[in-house]
Scaffold this motif. Structure first.
Motif, PDB file in Angstrom:
ATOM      1  N   ALA A   1      20.546  -3.487   7.807  1.00  0.00           N
ATOM      2  CA  ALA A   1      20.874  -4.906   7.599  1.00  0.00           C
ATOM      3  C   ALA A   1      22.345  -5.097   7.275  1.00  0.00           C
ATOM      4  O   ALA A   1      22.936  -6.128   7.608  1.00  0.00           O
ATOM      5  N   GLN A   2      22.952  -4.103   6.628  1.00  0.00           N
ATOM      6  CA  GLN A   2      24.350  -4.216   6.211  1.00  0.00           C
ATOM      7  C   GLN A   2      25.333  -3.722   7.263  1.00  0.00           C
ATOM      8  O   GLN A   2      26.538  -3.934   7.145  1.00  0.00           O
ATOM      9  N   ALA A   3      24.811  -3.065   8.303  1.00  0.00           N
ATOM     10  CA  ALA A   3      25.693  -2.505   9.328  1.00  0.00           C
ATOM     11  C   ALA A   3      26.395  -3.611  10.106  1.00  0.00           C
ATOM     12  O   ALA A   3      25.795  -4.648  10.406  1.00  0.00           O
ATOM     13  N   PRO A   4      27.673  -3.428  10.425  1.00  0.00           N
ATOM     14  CA  PRO A   4      28.390  -4.440  11.215  1.00  0.00           C
ATOM     15  C   PRO A   4      27.887  -4.448  12.650  1.00  0.00           C
ATOM     16  O   PRO A   4      27.274  -3.501  13.126  1.00  0.00           O
ATOM     17  N   GLY A   5      28.137  -5.552  13.321  1.00  0.00           N
ATOM     18  CA  GLY A   5      27.710  -5.665  14.718  1.00  0.00           C
ATOM     19  C   GLY A   5      27.086  -7.017  14.977  1.00  0.00           C
ATOM     20  O   GLY A   5      26.664  -7.716  14.057  1.00  0.00           O
ATOM     21  N   SER A   6      27.033  -7.382  16.223  1.00  0.00           N
ATOM     22  CA  SER A   6      26.497  -8.686  16.609  1.00  0.00           C
ATOM     23  C   SER A   6      24.996  -8.614  16.800  1.00  0.00           C
ATOM     24  O   SER A   6      24.468  -7.681  17.387  1.00  0.00           O
ATOM     25  N   ASP A   7      24.303  -9.625  16.287  1.00  0.00           N
ATOM     26  CA  ASP A   7      22.858  -9.736  16.482  1.00  0.00           C
ATOM     27  C   ASP A   7      22.531 -10.804  17.530  1.00  0.00           C
ATOM     28  O   ASP A   7      21.417 -11.286  17.599  1.00  0.00           O
ATOM     29  N   THR A   8      23.514 -11.161  18.342  1.00  0.00           N
ATOM     30  CA  THR A   8      23.309 -12.259  19.284  1.00  0.00           C
ATOM     31  C   THR A   8      22.112 -12.023  20.192  1.00  0.00           C
ATOM     32  O   THR A   8      21.248 -12.888  20.351  1.00  0.00           O
ATOM     33  N   ALA A   9      22.051 -10.845  20.804  1.00  0.00           N
ATOM     34  CA  ALA A   9      20.952 -10.565  21.723  1.00  0.00           C
ATOM     35  C   ALA A   9      19.621 -10.606  21.007  1.00  0.00           C
ATOM     36  O   ALA A   9      18.632 -11.136  21.515  1.00  0.00           O
ATOM     37  N   ALA A  10      19.580 -10.042  19.786  1.00  0.00           N
ATOM     38  CA  ALA A  10      18.332 -10.031  19.033  1.00  0.00           C
ATOM     39  C   ALA A  10      17.924 -11.434  18.641  1.00  0.00           C
ATOM     40  O   ALA A  10      16.750 -11.783  18.642  1.00  0.00           O
ATOM     41  N   GLU A  11      18.901 -12.263  18.278  1.00  0.00           N
ATOM     42  CA  GLU A  11      18.592 -13.613  17.838  1.00  0.00           C
ATOM     43  C   GLU A  11      18.088 -14.468  18.999  1.00  0.00           C
ATOM     44  O   GLU A  11      17.237 -15.326  18.832  1.00  0.00           O
ATOM     45  N   GLU A  12      18.614 -14.224  20.183  1.00  0.00           N
ATOM     46  CA  GLU A  12      18.201 -15.029  21.327  1.00  0.00           C
ATOM     47  C   GLU A  12      16.855 -14.576  21.866  1.00  0.00           C
ATOM     48  O   GLU A  12      16.013 -15.380  22.226  1.00  0.00           O
ATOM     49  N   GLY A  13      16.598 -13.287  21.926  1.00  0.00           N
ATOM     50  CA  GLY A  13      15.363 -12.779  22.509  1.00  0.00           C
ATOM     51  C   GLY A  13      15.316 -13.050  23.999  1.00  0.00           C
ATOM     52  O   GLY A  13      16.241 -13.607  24.595  1.00  0.00           O
ATOM     53  N   ARG A  14      14.224 -12.642  24.625  1.00  0.00           N
ATOM     54  CA  ARG A  14      14.042 -12.923  26.052  1.00  0.00           C
ATOM     55  C   ARG A  14      13.589 -14.363  26.239  1.00  0.00           C
ATOM     56  O   ARG A  14      12.934 -14.942  25.380  1.00  0.00           O
TER      57      ARG A  14
ATOM     58  N   ALA B   1      16.712 -14.192  11.900  1.00  0.00           N
ATOM     59  CA  ALA B   1      17.019 -13.042  11.051  1.00  0.00           C
ATOM     60  C   ALA B   1      15.902 -12.007  11.108  1.00  0.00           C
ATOM     61  O   ALA B   1      16.161 -10.801  11.156  1.00  0.00           O
ATOM     62  N   VAL B   2      14.658 -12.471  11.101  1.00  0.00           N
ATOM     63  CA  VAL B   2      13.524 -11.546  11.223  1.00  0.00           C
ATOM     64  C   VAL B   2      13.590 -10.807  12.556  1.00  0.00           C
ATOM     65  O   VAL B   2      13.405  -9.584  12.621  1.00  0.00           O
ATOM     66  N   ALA B   3      13.856 -11.557  13.632  1.00  0.00           N
ATOM     67  CA  ALA B   3      13.947 -10.948  14.963  1.00  0.00           C
ATOM     68  C   ALA B   3      15.076  -9.927  15.026  1.00  0.00           C
ATOM     69  O   ALA B   3      14.938  -8.854  15.629  1.00  0.00           O
ATOM     70  N   ALA B   4      16.205 -10.259  14.409  1.00  0.00           N
ATOM     71  CA  ALA B   4      17.347  -9.349  14.430  1.00  0.00           C
ATOM     72  C   ALA B   4      17.037  -8.055  13.677  1.00  0.00           C
ATOM     73  O   ALA B   4      17.349  -6.953  14.147  1.00  0.00           O
ATOM     74  N   LEU B   5      16.413  -8.173  12.505  1.00  0.00           N
ATOM     75  CA  LEU B   5      16.065  -6.977  11.736  1.00  0.00           C
ATOM     76  C   LEU B   5      15.032  -6.142  12.486  1.00  0.00           C
ATOM     77  O   LEU B   5      15.132  -4.911  12.532  1.00  0.00           O
ATOM     78  N   ASN B   6      14.068  -6.804  13.093  1.00  0.00           N
ATOM     79  CA  ASN B   6      13.049  -6.092  13.865  1.00  0.00           C
ATOM     80  C   ASN B   6      13.690  -5.303  15.003  1.00  0.00           C
ATOM     81  O   ASN B   6      13.332  -4.143  15.261  1.00  0.00           O
TER      82      ASN B   6
ATOM     83  N   GLY C   1       0.826  -1.190   0.000  1.00  0.00           N
ATOM     84  CA  GLY C   1       0.000   0.000   0.000  1.00  0.00           C
ATOM     85  C   GLY C   1       0.868   1.250   0.000  1.00  0.00           C
ATOM     86  O   GLY C   1       1.994   1.256  -0.508  1.00  0.00           O
ATOM     87  N   ASP C   2       0.344   2.338   0.570  1.00  0.00           N
ATOM     88  CA  ASP C   2       1.099   3.587   0.596  1.00  0.00           C
ATOM     89  C   ASP C   2       1.635   3.916   1.982  1.00  0.00           C
ATOM     90  O   ASP C   2       2.131   5.012   2.227  1.00  0.00           O
ATOM     91  N   THR C   3       1.561   2.921   2.911  1.00  0.00           N
ATOM     92  CA  THR C   3       2.060   3.171   4.265  1.00  0.00           C
ATOM     93  C   THR C   3       2.895   2.016   4.809  1.00  0.00           C
ATOM     94  O   THR C   3       3.199   1.990   5.998  1.00  0.00           O
ATOM     95  N   GLY C   4       3.250   1.064   3.948  1.00  0.00           N
ATOM     96  CA  GLY C   4       3.973  -0.087   4.465  1.00  0.00           C
ATOM     97  C   GLY C   4       5.082  -0.572   3.556  1.00  0.00           C
ATOM     98  O   GLY C   4       5.102  -0.306   2.344  1.00  0.00           O
ATOM     99  N   LEU C   5       6.017  -1.287   4.177  1.00  0.00           N
ATOM    100  CA  LEU C   5       7.139  -1.920   3.476  1.00  0.00           C
ATOM    101  C   LEU C   5       7.281  -3.329   4.015  1.00  0.00           C
ATOM    102  O   LEU C   5       7.251  -3.530   5.229  1.00  0.00           O
ATOM    103  N   LEU C   6       7.435  -4.294   3.112  1.00  0.00           N
ATOM    104  CA  LEU C   6       7.609  -5.682   3.534  1.00  0.00           C
ATOM    105  C   LEU C   6       9.017  -6.147   3.210  1.00  0.00           C
ATOM    106  O   LEU C   6       9.428  -6.136   2.049  1.00  0.00           O
ATOM    107  N   ALA C   7       9.751  -6.551   4.264  1.00  0.00           N
ATOM    108  CA  ALA C   7      11.068  -7.152   4.096  1.00  0.00           C
ATOM    109  C   ALA C   7      10.887  -8.666   4.143  1.00  0.00           C
ATOM    110  O   ALA C   7      10.522  -9.217   5.177  1.00  0.00           O
ATOM    111  N   SER C   8      11.133  -9.338   3.017  1.00  0.00           N
ATOM    112  CA  SER C   8      10.861 -10.774   2.905  1.00  0.00           C
ATOM    113  C   SER C   8      12.149 -11.573   2.827  1.00  0.00           C
ATOM    114  O   SER C   8      12.977 -11.359   1.936  1.00  0.00           O
ATOM    115  N   PHE C   9      12.298 -12.513   3.735  1.00  0.00           N
ATOM    116  CA  PHE C   9      13.420 -13.442   3.726  1.00  0.00           C
ATOM    117  C   PHE C   9      13.008 -14.704   2.965  1.00  0.00           C
ATOM    118  O   PHE C   9      11.903 -14.766   2.417  1.00  0.00           O
TER     119      PHE C   9
END
Length: 231
Positions: free
Chosen positions: A77-90, A29-34, A10-18
Protein backbone atom coordinates in the motif's frame (compact mmCIF):
# COMPACT_ATOMS: atom_id res chain seq x y z
CA UNK A 1 -3.98 4.92 -1.69
CA UNK A 2 -6.55 5.59 1.03
CA UNK A 3 -5.60 4.51 4.57
CA UNK A 4 -6.86 1.20 5.93
CA UNK A 5 -6.55 -1.00 8.99
CA UNK A 6 -5.82 -4.72 9.14
CA UNK A 7 -7.09 -7.38 11.51
CA UNK A 8 -7.05 -11.19 11.63
CA UNK A 9 -10.02 -13.25 10.47
CA UNK A 10 -9.70 -16.65 12.10
CA UNK A 11 -6.34 -18.35 11.64
CA UNK A 12 -6.24 -18.17 7.83
CA UNK A 13 -7.42 -14.68 6.93
CA UNK A 14 -6.62 -10.98 7.08
CA UNK A 15 -9.12 -8.18 6.57
CA UNK A 16 -7.96 -4.83 5.18
CA UNK A 17 -10.72 -2.34 6.03
CA UNK A 18 -11.06 1.09 4.46
CA UNK A 19 -13.51 3.81 5.48
CA UNK A 20 -16.85 2.03 5.85
CA UNK A 21 -18.97 3.69 3.19
CA UNK A 22 -20.05 2.94 -0.36
CA UNK A 23 -18.17 5.37 -2.58
CA UNK A 24 -16.28 5.40 -5.86
CA UNK A 25 -13.02 6.44 -4.17
CA UNK A 26 -13.23 3.64 -1.60
CA UNK A 27 -14.14 1.07 -4.24
CA UNK A 28 -11.18 2.18 -6.35
CA UNK A 29 -8.84 1.84 -3.37
CA UNK A 30 -10.06 -1.70 -2.69
CA UNK A 31 -9.57 -2.59 -6.36
CA UNK A 32 -6.09 -1.08 -6.37
CA UNK A 33 -5.00 -2.99 -3.26
CA UNK A 34 -6.47 -6.20 -4.64
CA UNK A 35 -4.50 -5.74 -7.87
CA UNK A 36 -1.27 -5.08 -5.98
CA UNK A 37 -1.72 -8.15 -3.76
CA UNK A 38 -2.42 -10.35 -6.78
CA UNK A 39 0.59 -9.01 -8.68
CA UNK A 40 2.93 -9.39 -5.70
CA UNK A 41 2.23 -13.13 -5.34
CA UNK A 42 2.80 -12.96 -1.58
CA UNK A 43 4.00 -16.39 -0.39
CA UNK A 44 1.14 -18.33 1.16
CA UNK A 45 -1.68 -16.07 -0.05
CA UNK A 46 -4.29 -18.25 -1.76
CA UNK A 47 -7.31 -16.01 -2.40
CA UNK A 48 -8.62 -12.45 -2.15
CA UNK A 49 -12.25 -11.35 -1.78
CA UNK A 50 -12.97 -7.65 -2.51
CA UNK A 51 -16.06 -6.03 -0.98
CA UNK A 52 -17.55 -2.52 -0.77
CA UNK A 53 -14.93 -1.15 1.60
CA UNK A 54 -12.62 -4.02 2.47
CA UNK A 55 -10.39 -6.75 1.08
CA UNK A 56 -10.36 -10.20 2.67
CA UNK A 57 -7.11 -12.07 2.11
CA UNK A 58 -6.84 -15.81 2.78
CA UNK A 59 -3.49 -17.48 3.34
CA UNK A 60 -2.16 -20.96 4.05
CA UNK A 61 -1.02 -21.05 7.72
CA UNK A 62 1.37 -23.90 6.89
CA UNK A 63 3.25 -21.57 4.54
CA UNK A 64 3.04 -18.16 6.20
CA UNK A 65 1.57 -16.34 9.19
CA UNK A 66 -0.62 -13.33 9.86
CA UNK A 67 2.16 -10.90 10.77
CA UNK A 68 4.07 -11.65 7.56
CA UNK A 69 1.01 -11.17 5.36
CA UNK A 70 -0.01 -7.99 7.21
CA UNK A 71 3.48 -6.50 6.79
CA UNK A 72 3.53 -7.40 3.09
CA UNK A 73 0.12 -5.83 2.48
CA UNK A 74 1.06 -2.61 4.30
CA UNK A 75 4.29 -2.41 2.31
CA UNK A 76 2.38 -2.81 -0.96
CA UNK A 77 0.00 0.00 0.00
CA UNK A 78 2.91 2.35 0.72
CA UNK A 79 4.88 1.52 -2.43
CA UNK A 80 5.10 4.33 -5.00
CA UNK A 81 3.51 3.90 -8.39
CA UNK A 82 0.34 4.61 -10.28
CA UNK A 83 -2.85 2.71 -9.52
CA UNK A 84 -4.61 4.09 -12.59
CA UNK A 85 -5.07 0.75 -14.33
CA UNK A 86 -6.24 -0.91 -11.13
CA UNK A 87 -8.66 1.90 -10.36
CA UNK A 88 -10.20 1.80 -13.82
CA UNK A 89 -10.48 -1.98 -14.18
CA UNK A 90 -11.69 -3.60 -17.38
CA UNK A 91 -14.69 -2.18 -19.19
CA UNK A 92 -17.32 -4.84 -19.91
CA UNK A 93 -20.29 -4.03 -22.15
CA UNK A 94 -23.59 -5.72 -21.30
CA UNK A 95 -26.41 -5.61 -23.91
CA UNK A 96 -29.81 -4.94 -22.32
CA UNK A 97 -33.34 -4.88 -23.70
CA UNK A 98 -35.20 -2.37 -21.53
CA UNK A 99 -38.88 -2.34 -20.58
CA UNK A 100 -41.77 -4.56 -21.62
CA UNK A 101 -41.78 -8.07 -20.21
CA UNK A 102 -38.03 -7.77 -19.65
CA UNK A 103 -38.40 -4.70 -17.42
CA UNK A 104 -41.82 -4.75 -15.78
CA UNK A 105 -40.83 -2.13 -13.18
CA UNK A 106 -39.53 0.44 -15.67
CA UNK A 107 -42.83 2.40 -15.55
CA UNK A 108 -42.67 2.61 -11.75
CA UNK A 109 -39.02 3.70 -11.77
CA UNK A 110 -39.87 6.40 -14.32
CA UNK A 111 -42.87 7.61 -12.30
CA UNK A 112 -40.85 7.63 -9.08
CA UNK A 113 -38.12 9.68 -10.76
CA UNK A 114 -40.52 12.03 -12.53
CA UNK A 115 -39.04 10.99 -15.87
CA UNK A 116 -40.18 9.23 -19.01
CA UNK A 117 -39.26 5.59 -19.54
CA UNK A 118 -36.98 6.65 -22.39
CA UNK A 119 -35.17 9.09 -20.09
CA UNK A 120 -34.67 6.36 -17.48
CA UNK A 121 -33.19 4.07 -20.13
CA UNK A 122 -30.86 6.79 -21.40
CA UNK A 123 -29.70 7.69 -17.89
CA UNK A 124 -29.13 4.07 -16.90
CA UNK A 125 -27.18 3.28 -20.07
CA UNK A 126 -25.38 6.62 -20.16
CA UNK A 127 -22.60 5.92 -17.68
CA UNK A 128 -20.11 3.33 -16.48
CA UNK A 129 -20.57 1.43 -13.24
CA UNK A 130 -17.91 0.10 -10.89
CA UNK A 131 -18.35 -3.50 -9.70
CA UNK A 132 -17.85 -3.06 -5.97
CA UNK A 133 -18.31 -6.71 -5.12
CA UNK A 134 -19.86 -10.01 -6.19
CA UNK A 135 -22.33 -11.66 -3.85
CA UNK A 136 -25.86 -12.79 -2.98
CA UNK A 137 -25.82 -15.06 -6.04
CA UNK A 138 -22.91 -16.53 -8.04
CA UNK A 139 -21.72 -13.64 -10.19
CA UNK A 140 -24.21 -11.01 -8.97
CA UNK A 141 -22.41 -7.66 -9.46
CA UNK A 142 -23.21 -4.88 -7.02
CA UNK A 143 -22.69 -1.77 -9.13
CA UNK A 144 -21.93 1.72 -7.89
CA UNK A 145 -22.36 4.96 -9.79
CA UNK A 146 -26.11 5.00 -10.41
CA UNK A 147 -27.51 8.44 -11.26
CA UNK A 148 -29.20 9.84 -8.14
CA UNK A 149 -32.35 10.53 -10.12
CA UNK A 150 -32.79 6.76 -10.54
CA UNK A 151 -32.52 5.84 -6.85
CA UNK A 152 -35.62 3.71 -6.27
CA UNK A 153 -36.77 1.73 -3.21
CA UNK A 154 -36.77 -2.04 -3.41
CA UNK A 155 -40.07 -3.86 -3.77
CA UNK A 156 -42.14 -4.02 -0.59
CA UNK A 157 -42.67 -7.73 -1.28
CA UNK A 158 -39.84 -9.48 -3.16
CA UNK A 159 -40.63 -11.64 -6.18
CA UNK A 160 -40.23 -15.38 -5.69
CA UNK A 161 -38.77 -15.84 -9.19
CA UNK A 162 -36.73 -13.48 -11.35
CA UNK A 163 -35.41 -14.59 -14.78
CA UNK A 164 -31.67 -14.92 -15.29
CA UNK A 165 -30.15 -11.82 -16.85
CA UNK A 166 -32.61 -9.39 -15.28
CA UNK A 167 -31.23 -5.90 -14.64
CA UNK A 168 -32.60 -4.12 -11.61
CA UNK A 169 -32.35 -1.12 -9.33
CA UNK A 170 -32.28 -1.48 -5.56
CA UNK A 171 -31.99 1.75 -3.61
CA UNK A 172 -28.79 3.51 -4.68
CA UNK A 173 -27.42 0.61 -6.72
CA UNK A 174 -28.05 -1.31 -9.89
CA UNK A 175 -27.16 -4.91 -10.62
CA UNK A 176 -27.75 -8.02 -12.72
CA UNK A 177 -29.31 -11.32 -11.65
CA UNK A 178 -26.99 -13.85 -13.34
CA UNK A 179 -29.26 -16.82 -12.55
CA UNK A 180 -32.97 -17.23 -11.88
CA UNK A 181 -33.73 -16.48 -8.25
CA UNK A 182 -36.01 -14.62 -5.83
CA UNK A 183 -35.30 -10.92 -5.46
CA UNK A 184 -36.66 -7.54 -4.49
CA UNK A 185 -35.03 -5.10 -6.88
CA UNK A 186 -36.99 -3.06 -9.43
CA UNK A 187 -36.57 -4.79 -12.81
CA UNK A 188 -35.97 -2.44 -15.74
CA UNK A 189 -34.50 -4.75 -18.40
CA UNK A 190 -32.73 -8.00 -19.19
CA UNK A 191 -29.53 -9.12 -20.87
CA UNK A 192 -29.49 -12.17 -23.15
CA UNK A 193 -25.92 -13.02 -22.12
CA UNK A 194 -25.19 -16.15 -20.12
CA UNK A 195 -23.29 -14.52 -17.30
CA UNK A 196 -22.85 -17.44 -14.91
CA UNK A 197 -21.72 -20.64 -16.58
CA UNK A 198 -20.10 -23.17 -14.21
CA UNK A 199 -18.81 -25.21 -17.16
CA UNK A 200 -16.83 -22.20 -18.41
CA UNK A 201 -15.20 -21.77 -15.02
CA UNK A 202 -15.23 -17.98 -15.19
CA UNK A 203 -17.35 -14.83 -15.33
CA UNK A 204 -17.12 -12.06 -17.96
CA UNK A 205 -16.27 -9.58 -15.18
CA UNK A 206 -14.72 -9.35 -11.72
CA UNK A 207 -14.88 -7.03 -8.73
CA UNK A 208 -13.12 -3.80 -9.64
CA UNK A 209 -14.13 -3.94 -13.30
CA UNK A 210 -16.55 -1.49 -14.88
CA UNK A 211 -19.80 -2.22 -16.68
CA UNK A 212 -21.59 -0.24 -19.36
CA UNK A 213 -25.12 -1.21 -20.38
CA UNK A 214 -25.85 -1.09 -24.12
CA UNK A 215 -29.53 -0.85 -25.13
CA UNK A 216 -30.69 -3.40 -27.71
CA UNK A 217 -33.97 -4.19 -29.46
CA UNK A 218 -36.16 -7.26 -28.99
CA UNK A 219 -34.86 -8.71 -32.26
CA UNK A 220 -31.26 -8.18 -31.17
CA UNK A 221 -32.06 -9.76 -27.82
CA UNK A 222 -33.52 -12.84 -29.51
CA UNK A 223 -30.52 -13.21 -31.82
CA UNK A 224 -28.00 -13.00 -28.98
CA UNK A 225 -30.09 -15.31 -26.77
CA UNK A 226 -30.17 -17.89 -29.56
CA UNK A 227 -26.40 -17.74 -29.82
CA UNK A 228 -25.88 -17.83 -26.04
CA UNK A 229 -28.37 -20.62 -25.50
CA UNK A 230 -30.42 -18.54 -23.09
CA UNK A 231 -33.69 -18.69 -25.02
Amino acid sequence: MLPFTVCPVGDTGLLASFEQRIAQSVGAAVAALNTRVAAAAIPGVVETVPAFASLLIFYDPLVTEYDAVAAAVQKLAQAPGSDTAAEEGRLVEIPVCYGGTFGPDLPFVAEHAGLTEKEVMELHAGREYRIYMLGFLPGFPYLGGLDERLFTPRLASPRTAIPAGSVGIGGEQTGIYPIASPGGWQLIGRTPLKLFDPSAGRLPYAAGDRIRFCPITQDEFDAIAQKEGTV
